[in-house]
Design a protein around this motif. Structure first.
Motif, PDB file in Angstrom:
ATOM      1  N   PHE A  34       0.836  -1.207   0.000  1.00 51.87           N
ATOM      2  CA  PHE A  34       0.000   0.000   0.000  1.00 51.87           C
ATOM      3  C   PHE A  34       0.872   1.258   0.000  1.00 51.87           C
ATOM      4  O   PHE A  34       0.586   2.226  -0.698  1.00 51.87           O
ATOM      5  N   TYR A  35       1.927   1.218   0.769  1.00 56.10           N
ATOM      6  CA  TYR A  35       2.836   2.371   0.830  1.00 56.10           C
ATOM      7  C   TYR A  35       3.398   2.675  -0.559  1.00 56.10           C
ATOM      8  O   TYR A  35       3.384   3.813  -1.017  1.00 56.10           O
ATOM      9  N   CYS A  36       3.863   1.644  -1.243  1.00 54.94           N
ATOM     10  CA  CYS A  36       4.428   1.838  -2.588  1.00 54.94           C
ATOM     11  C   CYS A  36       3.367   2.342  -3.562  1.00 54.94           C
ATOM     12  O   CYS A  36       3.616   3.245  -4.355  1.00 54.94           O
ATOM     13  N   ARG A  37       2.199   1.753  -3.497  1.00 56.39           N
ATOM     14  CA  ARG A  37       1.146   2.156  -4.445  1.00 56.39           C
ATOM     15  C   ARG A  37       0.693   3.580  -4.158  1.00 56.39           C
ATOM     16  O   ARG A  37       0.380   4.334  -5.072  1.00 56.39           O
ATOM     17  N   GLN A  38       0.662   3.962  -2.875  1.00 54.17           N
ATOM     18  CA  GLN A  38       0.282   5.336  -2.553  1.00 54.17           C
ATOM     19  C   GLN A  38       1.276   6.315  -3.164  1.00 54.17           C
ATOM     20  O   GLN A  38       0.966   7.457  -3.453  1.00 54.17           O
ATOM     21  N   ARG A  39       2.494   5.841  -3.387  1.00 55.94           N
ATOM     22  CA  ARG A  39       3.499   6.725  -3.989  1.00 55.94           C
ATOM     23  C   ARG A  39       3.462   6.644  -5.514  1.00 55.94           C
ATOM     24  O   ARG A  39       4.335   7.170  -6.196  1.00 55.94           O
ATOM     25  N   GLY A  40       2.486   5.904  -6.052  1.00 57.93           N
ATOM     26  CA  GLY A  40       2.300   5.905  -7.500  1.00 57.93           C
ATOM     27  C   GLY A  40       2.819   4.671  -8.215  1.00 57.93           C
ATOM     28  O   GLY A  40       2.713   4.563  -9.430  1.00 57.93           O
ATOM     29  N   LEU A  41       3.386   3.728  -7.476  1.00 52.05           N
ATOM     30  CA  LEU A  41       3.934   2.536  -8.128  1.00 52.05           C
ATOM     31  C   LEU A  41       2.829   1.518  -8.397  1.00 52.05           C
ATOM     32  O   LEU A  41       1.954   1.312  -7.571  1.00 52.05           O
TER      33      LEU A  41
END
Ligand SMILES: Nc1ncnc2c1ncn2[C@@H]1O[C@H](COP(=O)(O)OP(=O)(O)O)[C@@H](O)[C@H]1O
Ligand SMILES: [Mg+2]
Lengths: 496, 256
Positions: A447-454
């Motif tokens: 979730f952290y990575c996806r929140q950053r756009g990944l």
């Protein structure tokens, strides 16, 4: 361009079917009849115009094999293999033997082009085909093995000027019979184990490397193995001898077409390092892994062993194992020379229904010998992966040291990862350290990575490459990038 | 005029031991472009849950209500699409990514959103320039860029790293979930400066905080008080001063 970006683009291009090396080459083949018997072995030996001693050696190995049973201690499951239901020799119909590149069947050249394997020395040397923004690649000498035979070996002239022999092993048998006879089977005896015996009986081709005293091999050497023919096993044999104070870095790669049937690949690799010699052996193993339901794929049953014969010699194995339906492989070091060094760096990735049982053996015989084992295991899908490693300190191995680090990373909750360390210490002054961890890619991390756009693929790629960093940095530079891509592609579809 | 963010009657629950537990119970909130809003409220009232639901965390079930962001149905978008659209969440507890180089992570993220926004990717040099400028403003050492994402960072370093990411990703709406908690005065000022530097008609922030001090720096346009999963009162900056003086008791009574 960061590897991850390239990787992402690569993955996007690939769409759903991620194994891009799965095509088949349509070429006229010379194929031995199915079945394994003395007849087949005599045929292989005759095709290769081998001396009598080698035929005898093969036949002895075959006799030994007949008395042996398949090992069953590995944590892998597969139906019984019918050894009579396969071909043991398949070669493009053009007469094998030494030839210049212009004589190689253009269909084969196209195949290697499609695989991204450079067989054109000139283009490489001049560095003309370097796309903008990419670094010029250093020349790499390539031995291309197609099914049972070597079809081309590049840069042989440059290498021979430096005193280095790099040739198909079948040629070495002819041109350097004394060297081959002296060292063949000296590290992995013909009857070492079931698959090694099978290989000794029917091996067809592979690479031979000899680096004489004091010579640093002037370029990376690599062998590229390709299985193409149907119902055919591949049994290659590689022999690398590095004399006093000499060094070489060698890389092998491999791919195969996508097929519903399983195919057997049982190779033997022998390394010999004399005093102060260094051998760096890297593998990017990308055999067809089978489809997402576990249909097809290569059985990769391989024996690799290096002998550190001389004082202060060093053998370093680095492997990135992403392919094969089943991998059974334990590259090992026999640390005989005083102060000799063995290293094993491994990334093993399994996805879907793949199974891997892989690891190493470090046999400490001499004083002050040292070994390092870094094994990273990544399991996704319904796959199962085991690290199996042996560290043995023999009575004379005073002050020997080993450090082992085994880390497992699980993706999803239907896969398995296991660590099986065997430790035998018969010298009081020897020291053995073992560390192990198991982790999962957590929802929080995703979730952290996806929140950053990944994207999910990018996120997994980053985390996995981070996890494998210590191993990937051991690969020669240009192959490290390939390996990163491969890691991400093999894990495609493992999340979300 | 169009609202940047409009939350209407938002209900969300989470699966707790097999039973749905409702955490958000009808949140209404509007943030116009260019404004800084603050949410205050007692522990456990649902502030972090609201920020997670807005960012798209899948564990939460939205049972009713709607959220529009720049005119789009936010709840229908994947987390990475929300990020690309300009939504940024500074996590209350930033997550560690062992082995993942902080600079590489940042560059991958920046280029992912730039690509999605149809902007050119930053090359290594361009990225380095931008990140150097940003770290300098935040008094961060280069060393932090070389380490693994958030691994072994102190609480203050983690928060600063969140603000660094926010600066580099250029969001339209930043949600800061207690980014000021656990910071010393100097760090607090630096973080506040980081947010203030972004203030423009194209940048809004939703700041979740317990402390008057951060709000003093930021000068928020509106304050919302949250209790038991709802916004129970909204007002001007004076509301924050009232909470500072009296606590949440009177608001809790309203929410009951
Ligand atoms: N994953 C979860 N599982 C169970 N309960 C949760 C979970 N996440 C949050 N909660 C509960 O929801 C309520 C609101 O939590 P949170 O949004 O973190 O509050 P705040 O940020 O306002 O302190 C709390 O009672 C908390 O225990
Ligand atoms: Mg909270």
């Amino acid at each position: 361009m960061p590897a991850i970006t390239e990787t992402r683009e690569q993955v996007e291009k690939l769409g759903q079917s991620s194994y891009k090396w799965g095509f088949e080459t349509d070429i006229e083949m010379d194929v031995a009849p199915k079945g394994l018997n003395e007849e087949t072995i005599r045929l292989i030996s005759a095709r290769k115009e081998e001396p009598e001693w080698l035929l005898e050696w093969r036949l002895a190995a075959y006799k030994a094999w007949l008395t042996m049973t398949e090992p069953s201690w590995a944590k892998v499951v597969y139906p019984p293999i019918d050894y009579q239901d396969a071909h043991y020799y398949a070669a493009p119909r053009k007469k094998p033997g030494p030839k210049s590149l212009d004589e190689v069947d253009p269909e084969l050249l196209r195949t290697y082009e499609k695989l991204g394997i450079p067989l054109h020395e000139q283009a490489l040397l001049a560095g003309v085909e370097v796309p903008e923004g990419e670094e010029a690649r250093l020349p790499v000498a390539v031995d291309a093995v197609f099914d049972s035979v070597s079809v081309a070996t590049t840069f042989r002239k440059t290498l021979s000027e430096a005193g280095v022999i790099f040739s198909p092993i079948s040629e070495a048998v002819r041109d350097h019979p004394d060297l081959v006879r002296k060292y063949l089977g000296s590290v992995v005896p013909a009857g070492d184990n079931f698959y090694a015996a099978l290989n000794s009986a029917v091996f067809t081709d592979g690479s031979f490397v000899f680096v004489p005293k004091g010579v640093r091999c002037p370029m990376e050497l690599s062998t590229y193995f390709r299985i193409n023919a149907r119902n055919t096993g591949q049994f290659e044999r590689t022999l690398i001898i590095v004399e006093d104070g000499a060094s070489v870095s060698y890389l092998e790669g491999c791919t195969a077409p996508m097929r519903d049937e399983n195919q057997l690949h049982a190779a033997v690799v022998e390394l010999v390092a004399m005093e102060d010699a260094t051998i760096k052996y890297s593998t990017v193993q990308n055999w067809y892994p089978g489809d997402e339901n576990g249909l097809g794929g290569i059985y990769n049953f391989v024996t690799k062993r290096g002998a550190c014969r001389g004082a202060r010699s060093k053998i370093s194995w680095t492997q990135v194992e992403t392919g094969s339906a089943i991998t059974w492989k334990y590259p090992s070091c026999i640390l005989q020379g005083e102060g000799s060094v063995g290293e094993f760096y491994s990334v093993a990735v399994t996805n879907n229904h793949q199974q891997a049982d892989t690891g190493t053996k470090m046999i400490h015989i001499g004083r002050n010998t040292r070994s390092t084992i870094i094994a990273k295991t990544i399991s996704a899908g319904k796959s199962d992966s085991t690290y199996r490693g042996l560290v043995r300190m023999l009575p004379k191995a005073s002050n020997a040291r080993n450090f082992t680090q085994c880390d497992s990373l699980l993706i999803g909750d239907q896969c398995g990862a296991h660590t099986v360390p065997y430790i035998e210490n018969r010298n009081m002054s020897a020291r053995i350290e073992h560390e192990a961890t198991t982790s999962k890619i957590s929802e929080d991390q995703m979730f952290y990575c996806r929140q950053r756009g990944l994207s999910q693929e990018d996120a997994v790629g980053l985390i996995v490459n981070g996890f494998c960093k210590d191993v990937l940095k051991e690969l020669p530079m240009e192959f490290a990038v390939e390996a990163q891509k491969l890691l991400q592609i093999s894990l495609e579809g493992s999340v979300g | 005029m169009t609202d940047l963010l409009k939350i209407s009657g938002l209900h969300a629950s989470i699966d707790a031991d097999g039973k749905p537990k409702e955490i958000l119970r009808g949140v209404d909130l509007v943030i116009p472009p260019g404004e800084v809003h603050a949410i205050m409220g007692p522990n456990g009232c649902g502030k972090s849950t609201l920020s997670y639901v807005l960012a798209g965390r899948e564990e939460y079930d939205v049972t009713s209500g709607s959220v529009t962001f720049m005119g789009r149905d936010l709840l229908d978008m994947e987390p990475e699409e929300r990020a690309a659209a300009g939504l940024f969440l500074a996590f209350q507890s930033p997550v560690e990514l062992p082995g993942v180089n902080n600079a590489n992570f940042l560059r991958t993220a920046v280029n992912a959103v730039r690509r999605a926004r149809g902007e050119a990717e930053l090359d290594a040099v361009g990225f380095l320039k931008a990140v150097r400028a940003a770290t300098k403003n935040l008094s961060m050492s280069d060393d932090m860029l070389k380490r693994s994402v958030n691994v072994g960072f102190s609480g203050g370093e983690k928060k600063r790293n969140e603000v660094l990411q926010m600066t580099m990703l250029q969001p339209t709406l930043a949600i800061l979930d207690e980014t000021d908690s656990g910071l010393d005065v100097d760090a607090l000022r630096i973080v506040a400066e980081g947010v203030k530097n972004l203030r423009s008609p194209k940048f809004s922030a939703l700041v979740i905080t317990h402390h008057q001090r951060l709000l003093d720096y930021l000068g928020p346009d509106r304050i919302h008080v949250m209790a038991r999963g709802r916004i129970v009162r909204s007002g001007g900056p004076e509301l924050a001063k009232q909470i500072d003086a009296e606590g949440y008791a009177s608001f809790l009574a309203e929410a009951a």
